[in-house]
Design an enzyme around this catalytic site. Structure first.
Site, PDB file in Angstrom:
ATOM      1  N   ASP A  50       0.885  -1.260  -0.013  1.00  0.00           N
ATOM      2  CA  ASP A  50      -0.096  -0.073  -0.078  1.00  0.00           C
ATOM      3  C   ASP A  50       0.915   1.049  -0.025  1.00  0.00           C
ATOM      4  O   ASP A  50       1.571   1.596   0.944  1.00  0.00           O
ATOM      5  CB  ASP A  50      -1.125   0.184   1.256  1.00  0.00           C
ATOM      6  N   TYR A  55       3.388   9.658   1.135  1.00  0.00           N
ATOM      7  CA  TYR A  55       4.280   9.169   2.136  1.00  0.00           C
ATOM      8  C   TYR A  55       5.770   9.432   1.676  1.00  0.00           C
ATOM      9  O   TYR A  55       6.628   9.427   2.626  1.00  0.00           O
ATOM     10  CB  TYR A  55       4.132   7.793   2.183  1.00  0.00           C
ATOM     11  N   LYS A  84      -1.974   6.377  -4.439  1.00  0.00           N
ATOM     12  CA  LYS A  84      -3.162   7.252  -4.235  1.00  0.00           C
ATOM     13  C   LYS A  84      -2.758   8.715  -4.772  1.00  0.00           C
ATOM     14  O   LYS A  84      -1.602   9.399  -4.564  1.00  0.00           O
ATOM     15  CB  LYS A  84      -3.443   7.693  -2.671  1.00  0.00           C
ATOM     16  N   HIS A 115      -7.239   9.762  -2.292  1.00  0.00           N
ATOM     17  CA  HIS A 115      -6.564   9.883  -0.755  1.00  0.00           C
ATOM     18  C   HIS A 115      -7.626  10.367   0.391  1.00  0.00           C
ATOM     19  O   HIS A 115      -7.764   9.741   1.233  1.00  0.00           O
ATOM     20  CB  HIS A 115      -5.132  10.483  -0.669  1.00  0.00           C
TER      21      HIS A 115
HETATM   22  N1  LIG Z   1      -5.645   6.187   3.532  1.00  0.00           N
HETATM   23  C1  LIG Z   1      -4.947   6.894   4.586  1.00  0.00           C
HETATM   24  O1  LIG Z   1      -5.214   7.899   4.676  1.00  0.00           O
HETATM   25  C2  LIG Z   1      -4.198   6.087   5.632  1.00  0.00           C
HETATM   26  C3  LIG Z   1      -3.851   6.835   6.770  1.00  0.00           C
HETATM   27  C4  LIG Z   1      -2.912   6.167   7.744  1.00  0.00           C
HETATM   28  C5  LIG Z   1      -2.452   4.964   7.291  1.00  0.00           C
HETATM   29  N2  LIG Z   1      -2.541   4.475   6.000  1.00  0.00           N
HETATM   30  C6  LIG Z   1      -1.813   2.991   5.692  1.00  0.00           C
HETATM   31  O2  LIG Z   1      -1.756   2.372   6.630  1.00  0.00           O
HETATM   32  C7  LIG Z   1      -0.556   1.859   6.988  1.00  0.00           C
HETATM   33  C8  LIG Z   1      -0.327   1.483   8.396  1.00  0.00           C
HETATM   34  O3  LIG Z   1      -0.997   2.624   9.320  1.00  0.00           O
HETATM   35  P1  LIG Z   1      -0.385   3.045  10.328  1.00  0.00           P
HETATM   36  O4  LIG Z   1       1.207   3.247  10.079  1.00  0.00           O
HETATM   37  O5  LIG Z   1      -1.032   4.245  10.850  1.00  0.00           O
HETATM   38  O6  LIG Z   1      -0.325   2.213  11.618  1.00  0.00           O
HETATM   39  P2  LIG Z   1      -0.290   0.692  12.259  1.00  0.00           P
HETATM   40  O7  LIG Z   1       0.312  -0.557  11.433  1.00  0.00           O
HETATM   41  O8  LIG Z   1      -1.420   0.393  12.921  1.00  0.00           O
HETATM   42  O9  LIG Z   1       0.901   1.061  13.329  1.00  0.00           O
HETATM   43  C9  LIG Z   1       2.376   1.050  13.165  1.00  0.00           C
HETATM   44  C10 LIG Z   1       2.942   1.356  14.165  1.00  0.00           C
HETATM   45  O10 LIG Z   1       2.593   0.399  15.278  1.00  0.00           O
HETATM   46  C11 LIG Z   1       4.210  -0.142  15.849  1.00  0.00           C
HETATM   47  N3  LIG Z   1       3.881  -1.495  16.272  1.00  0.00           N
HETATM   48  C12 LIG Z   1       3.517  -2.610  15.477  1.00  0.00           C
HETATM   49  N4  LIG Z   1       3.548  -3.716  16.006  1.00  0.00           N
HETATM   50  C13 LIG Z   1       4.062  -3.624  17.357  1.00  0.00           C
HETATM   51  C14 LIG Z   1       4.260  -4.386  18.492  1.00  0.00           C
HETATM   52  N5  LIG Z   1       4.040  -5.568  18.340  1.00  0.00           N
HETATM   53  N6  LIG Z   1       4.932  -3.681  19.538  1.00  0.00           N
HETATM   54  C15 LIG Z   1       5.343  -2.338  19.320  1.00  0.00           C
HETATM   55  N7  LIG Z   1       4.843  -1.466  18.516  1.00  0.00           N
HETATM   56  C16 LIG Z   1       4.309  -2.153  17.319  1.00  0.00           C
HETATM   57  C17 LIG Z   1       4.992   0.155  14.708  1.00  0.00           C
HETATM   58  O11 LIG Z   1       6.295   0.317  15.152  1.00  0.00           O
HETATM   59  P3  LIG Z   1       7.417  -0.658  14.679  1.00  0.00           P
HETATM   60  O12 LIG Z   1       7.959   0.182  13.468  1.00  0.00           O
HETATM   61  O13 LIG Z   1       8.402  -0.500  15.777  1.00  0.00           O
HETATM   62  O14 LIG Z   1       6.951  -1.877  14.520  1.00  0.00           O
HETATM   63  C18 LIG Z   1       4.524   1.368  14.227  1.00  0.00           C
HETATM   64  O15 LIG Z   1       5.034   2.403  14.987  1.00  0.00           O
HETATM   65  C19 LIG Z   1       0.401   2.888   6.601  1.00  0.00           C
HETATM   66  O16 LIG Z   1       1.692   2.655   6.267  1.00  0.00           O
HETATM   67  C20 LIG Z   1      -0.287   3.398   5.246  1.00  0.00           C
HETATM   68  O17 LIG Z   1       0.061   2.445   4.155  1.00  0.00           O
HETATM   69  C21 LIG Z   1      -3.527   5.133   5.072  1.00  0.00           C
END
Ligand SMILES: NC(=O)c1ccc[n+]([C@@H]2O[C@H](COP(=O)([O-])OP(=O)(O)OC[C@H]3O[C@@H](n4cnc5c(N)ncnc54)[C@H](OP(=O)(O)O)[C@@H]3O)[C@@H](O)[C@H]2O)c1
Length: 323
Positions: A50, A55, A84, A115
């Site tokens: 994704d 980004y 996006k 987006h």
């Molecule tokens: N369409 C949109 O507007 C939108 C908005 C936000 C996100 N997204 C997409 O969704 C993806 C993921 O969303 P996100 O980045 O917000 O969140 P996420 O995957 O819910 O959270 C990632 C965070 O959680 C931590 N984490 C994961 N497993 C862990 C564990 N076992 N223990 C401690 N920390 C842990 C990671 O740290 P570590 O790095 O240390 O693992 C990172 O800081 C993005 O990369 C993007 O592609 C889209």
């Protein structure tokens, strides 16, 4: 135990989407780290990446893809790649797509998303991506709550899908029920295949999920562990299910979506976490419902970006524009 990386769903246009996708928002201000994250994910079996122009990591995804293709680990057609169109590029979705394709070093994406359903005041190259006036207020090119220009952006994406080979499917992101209700009657030919939204057990939104399903739109869950600090993984029920099924808390959080037919899009800077969190525990219907019920008491949205104000989402902290 089955693997989450092998689960797919069929989109409303008949194409398949792998339900576990790697997120590519940069971690710890280290966009270049995304290259190794993509390589680790694909080598572990992920087939869905994704991405987004916003980004700033597509260049590194492209480097990873190029290496993986060269080494023969996968072929382009084995992968499902999303990008996006950011709101400051709303005037030129094709130009935005071309910039993404160039960085990604590929000649088509499997999915192009709008987006956000808003229009920001960017120049011909979509810059600045978050335009602000001297008082720090976001500069829009249309009213975020009542404007309808966002619909014409979707129309441009429909045209792009019809006349070019650079896109296989189109969809939306951050569309609330009210925005979907505005868009759907205006769609020319191609109903969005997905709506990508924040979704996890702390953010119950069955109404939106049901509305999307009634209209053939698959939900993609971003921030599946609650983003920074991973608050969802600290929930006692998530921990106890992980113990019961002998899997990690991450795997429970992803299973919550995948077993419900939604895509889950986690990101991590930890390569071991990426490579190992791919099991799919067979949570029961009752357990999935218990996870859903968790957020009903104290719902929490962890991504509360100000450009999300006015879109009609529930529990958006600071949003004074939504009715
Ligand atoms: N369409 C949109 O507007 C939108 C908005 C936000 C996100 N997204 C997409 O969704 C993806 C993921 O969303 P996100 O980045 O917000 O969140 P996420 O995957 O819910 O959270 C990632 C965070 O959680 C931590 N984490 C994961 N497993 C862990 C564990 N076992 N223990 C401690 N920390 C842990 C990671 O740290 P570590 O790095 O240390 O693992 C990172 O800081 C993005 O990369 C993007 O592609 C889209």
């Amino acid at each position: 135990m089955s693997l989450a990386t092998t689960r797919t769903a069929t989109l409303n246009n008949g194409k398949k989407i792998p339900l576990l996708g790697l997120g590519t928002v940069p971690s710890n201000d280290n966009p270049a780290g995304v290259k190794d994250q993509v390589i680790a994910a694909v080598k572990a079996g992920y087939r869905h990446i994704d991405c987004a122009w916003f980004y700033g990591t597509e260049k590194y995804v492209g480097q990873a893809l190029s290496e993986l293709f060269k080494e023969g680990v996968v072929k382009r057609e084995d992968l499902f790649i999303t990008t996006k169109v950011w709101p400051s590029y709303y005037h030129s979705p094709e130009k935005s797509l071309d910039a993404s394709l160039k960085d990604l070093q590929i000649d088509y994406v499997d999915l192009l998303l709008q987006h956000w359903p808003i229009c920001l005041h960017g120049d011909e190259n979509g810059l600045p991506s978050i335009p602000k006036d001297k008082d720090g207020n976001i500069i829009y090119d249309d009213d975020p709550a009542s404007g309808t220009k966002f619909i014409s952006v979707y129309h441009s994406m429909e045209d792009l899908l019809d006349r070019s080979t650079k896109v296989r499917s189109i969809g939306v992101s951050n569309y609330s029920i009210s925005k979907l209700k505005q868009l759907l009657p205006e769609v020319k030919k191609h109903i969005p295949v997905v709506d990508q939204i924040e979704y996890h057990p702390k953010l119950p939104q069955q109404d939106l999920v049901d509305f999307a399903q009634e209209n053939g739109i698959l939900i993609e869950a971003y921030s599946p562990v609650g983003s920074e600090g991973a608050p969802v993984l600290k929930l006692p029920l998530v921990k106890s299910l992980a113990e019961k099924y002998n899997v990690t808390v991450n795997e429970v959080a992803y299973a919550y979506h995948i077993l419900n037919g939604r895509a889950a899009l986690p990101r991590s800077s930890n390569l071991e976490r990426i490579s190992t969190n791919i099991n799919l525990p067979s949570l029961t219907r009752e357990e999935l419902d218990e996870l859903y019920a968790l957020g009903k008491e104290s719902p929490e949205r962890y991504i509360n970006d100000p450009w999300g104000y006015g879109l009609g989402f529930k529990w958006w902290k600071g949003d004074t524009l939504s009715k």
